[in-house]
Design a protein around this motif. Structure first.
Motif, PDB file in Angstrom:
ATOM      1  N   HIS A 211       0.879  -1.171   0.000  1.00  0.00           N
ATOM      2  CA  HIS A 211       0.000   0.000   0.000  1.00  0.00           C
ATOM      3  C   HIS A 211       0.918   1.223   0.000  1.00  0.00           C
ATOM      4  CE1 HIS A 211      -3.842   1.856   2.055  1.00  0.00           C
ATOM      5  NE2 HIS A 211      -3.757   2.172   0.786  1.00  0.00           N
ATOM      6  N   TYR A 255      -1.600  -1.041  -4.245  1.00  0.00           N
ATOM      7  CA  TYR A 255      -2.592  -0.012  -3.931  1.00  0.00           C
ATOM      8  C   TYR A 255      -1.846   1.316  -3.770  1.00  0.00           C
ATOM      9  CZ  TYR A 255      -5.909  -3.782  -2.853  1.00  0.00           C
ATOM     10  OH  TYR A 255      -6.727  -4.885  -2.915  1.00  0.00           O
ATOM     11  N   TYR A 257      -2.339   4.879  -2.230  1.00  0.00           N
ATOM     12  CA  TYR A 257      -3.197   5.716  -1.382  1.00  0.00           C
ATOM     13  C   TYR A 257      -3.073   7.182  -1.791  1.00  0.00           C
ATOM     14  CZ  TYR A 257      -5.502   7.456   2.811  1.00  0.00           C
ATOM     15  OH  TYR A 257      -6.368   8.080   3.672  1.00  0.00           O
ATOM     16  N   ILE A 289      -3.842  -0.071  -8.366  1.00  0.00           N
ATOM     17  CA  ILE A 289      -5.186   0.252  -7.879  1.00  0.00           C
ATOM     18  C   ILE A 289      -5.165   1.630  -7.221  1.00  0.00           C
ATOM     19  CG2 ILE A 289      -7.124  -0.526  -6.481  1.00  0.00           C
ATOM     20  CD1 ILE A 289      -6.320  -2.487  -8.706  1.00  0.00           C
ATOM     21  N   TYR A 310     -10.120   1.427  -5.473  1.00  0.00           N
ATOM     22  CA  TYR A 310     -10.616   0.965  -4.181  1.00  0.00           C
ATOM     23  C   TYR A 310     -11.107   2.175  -3.400  1.00  0.00           C
ATOM     24  CZ  TYR A 310      -6.304   2.540  -1.783  1.00  0.00           C
ATOM     25  OH  TYR A 310      -5.267   3.285  -1.258  1.00  0.00           O
ATOM     26  N   TYR A 312     -11.242   2.471   0.348  1.00  0.00           N
ATOM     27  CA  TYR A 312     -10.542   2.525   1.627  1.00  0.00           C
ATOM     28  C   TYR A 312     -11.413   2.886   2.836  1.00  0.00           C
ATOM     29  CZ  TYR A 312      -7.267   2.976   5.378  1.00  0.00           C
ATOM     30  OH  TYR A 312      -6.646   2.802   6.597  1.00  0.00           O
ATOM     31  N   SER A 344     -14.054  -1.249  -0.185  1.00  0.00           N
ATOM     32  CA  SER A 344     -13.437  -1.426   1.130  1.00  0.00           C
ATOM     33  C   SER A 344     -14.520  -1.376   2.195  1.00  0.00           C
ATOM     34  CB  SER A 344     -12.402  -0.326   1.386  1.00  0.00           C
ATOM     35  OG  SER A 344     -11.425  -0.296   0.365  1.00  0.00           O
ATOM     36  N   THR A 387     -11.588  -5.378   0.031  1.00  0.00           N
ATOM     37  CA  THR A 387     -10.584  -5.008   1.027  1.00  0.00           C
ATOM     38  C   THR A 387     -11.263  -4.724   2.359  1.00  0.00           C
ATOM     39  OG1 THR A 387     -10.675  -2.764   0.104  1.00  0.00           O
ATOM     40  CG2 THR A 387      -8.799  -4.130  -0.523  1.00  0.00           C
TER      41      THR A 387
END
Length: 444
Positions: A211, A255, A257, A289, A310, A312, A344, A387
């Protein structure tokens, strides 16, 4: 003669009904229902396009953690009956943090002593307390960990974490990662912990994805350098997660962020085949992602060359992406553009221990019902992967790690009662099994 024909028809009908009933019964059996000797492992993998690539494969007991395995074997969801944790699923990913420290291992508390973050509006900030937490009685969380305010460097803690993640049936831990020498504003560098995490994950048949966190100076070129570093250093480890598509191609999955902090034009230089420093088709090609927060981000993610998105955040309604009601539309957009949608889900949200002014984003766990609602919302859109936010993000109260009741002179912590410390691990396992059972039916 007519009576004989009627008897023959009745017999034929009953025989046909028997055959149909037998076939339907066989279709509902799981590998553990008597087929374990024939199918010691079943690949329940996500995909980029087409049908899921499913093959049975037993655990490779001979490969060492750092030993490269044959292509395509790194992502097998091993449905093993051996060990205390049972079946795990590689289409259930869980966010994991190694930023915690304690005096015993680190000489001081790290992250458990989190500051009280001031509101960006000075007028509002003046109404709330300032300072920082003082562990071990006062930690930066509304819950209290069963393992006490631990160090991520403690081998016993790491082993317990892997056991708990295995018990939850989540097969991939998504490791929060900063480049060597860098950390978040409240922590210290922890990249040197990655080998220990990989080794511990390997012992429990778990996989590790990365991540990539935002850091000062992060851009498309620096992330390109990060990807090279991670793959060169860890890509041959037995626990390094790779995503297998229906074509059998196996690629690392990352991933990113707060990906929206970098404009799509810059990402495209890295993530599209015609980009100036494209990773596509190279030894470092991967599945990338991005984080969707606002609705417009889905178009930026597509333009930037990402492979999926995604959401989160575990606070339903906090953002466009984290709002369950929007997942169907996001999934449709992704399906129409050959992107993965990875919703998520989380058990609740409360970050007032570090952001005392953020009460409006608190989401009560309601003894697990909030989590079950989120899990069902994810299942309803039939995603390839899901997730979990999170295993141990204690500051935001999204953890499913074991927590215990705790009362001090100045604080009363939240807990999982009337359920036990394993409640959210158990809920995750039950749902992961249901998710994969239903996915089997979707793909028939």
């Amino acid at each position: 003669m007519a009576r004989l024909r009627r008897k023959a028809c009745v017999a034929l009908f009953l025989f046909t009904l028997f055959i149909f009933g037998t076939m339907m019964g066989l279709r509902t059996l799981k590998p553990s229902d008597g087929f374990s000797d024939l199918a010691p492992g079943l690949d329940l993998l996500p995909m980029i396009a087409g049908k899921v690539d499913r093959r049975s494969v037993p655990r490779d007991a001979t490969a060492s953690p750092g030993q490269a395995r044959p292509p395509g074997t790194n992502t097998k969801a091993v449905l093993s009956n051996s060990g205390p944790e049972g079946i795990i699923f590689y289409d259930v990913h869980i966010f994991y943090y190694t930023w915690y420290g304690s005096p015993h291992m680190d000489g001081k508390y790290i992250h458990w002593d989190h500051i009280l973050v001031p509101h960006w509006d000075p007028k509002i900030a003046s109404s709330y307390p300032r300072g920082r937490h003082m562990p071990p009685e006062d930690v930066g969380s509304s819950f209290y960990p069963e393992l006490n305010p631990y160090s991520s460097r403690d081998p016993d803690v790491l082993e317990s974490h892997m056991e708990q993640i295995g018990a939850s049936a989540a097969g991939v831990l998504v490791l929060s990662w900063y480049p060597p020498g860098l950390a978040d504003d409240n922590g210290e560098p922890a990249e040197d912990l990655v080998p220990a995490v990989l080794d511990a994950a390997y012992r429990h048949n778990l996989k590790v994805a990365f991540h990539i966190q935002p850091y000062r100076g992060r851009n498309d070129q620096s992330v390109h350098d990060n990807i090279k570093y991670i793959i060169d250093r860890y890509g041959d480890h037995g626990a390094f997660y790779k995503f297998t598509s229906s074509t059998g191609k196996s690629l690392p999955l990352f991933y990113i962020y707060d990906s929206y902090l970098t404009p799509p034009e810059a990402w495209s230089e890295f993530l599209t085949p015609t980009g100036s420093h494209s990773v596509r088709g190279s030894a470092y090609d991967s599945v990338f992602i991005a984080l969707i927060v606002e609705e417009r981000h889905k178009h930026d993610i597509l333009a930037g060359g990402f492979d999926g998105m995604y959401t989160y955040f575990a606070s339903n309604g906090f953002s466009f992406g984290s709002s369950h009601q929007n997942w169907k539309a996001i999934k449709a957009f992704c399906d129409g553009n050959n992107l993965l949608f990875i919703p998520s889900v989380g058990p609740g949200y409360i970050d007032t221990s570090i952001r005392p002014w953020n009460n409006h984003n608190t989401r009560n766990r309601v003894n697990g019902r909030y989590y079950e609602t989120a899990l069902q919302a994810a299942l309803n859109v039939r995603p390839e992967m899901v997730t979990i936010t999170s295993f141990n993000e204690w500051h935001e109260g999204t953890q499913i790690e074991r927590a215990v009741p705790k009362k001090t002179v100045t604080r009363v912590y939240l807990d999982y009662q009337p359920h036990g410390p394993d409640h959210y691990l158990d809920l995750t396992r039950r749902w992961a099994e249901q998710f994969n059972k239903e996915k089997e039916q979707w793909l028939m």
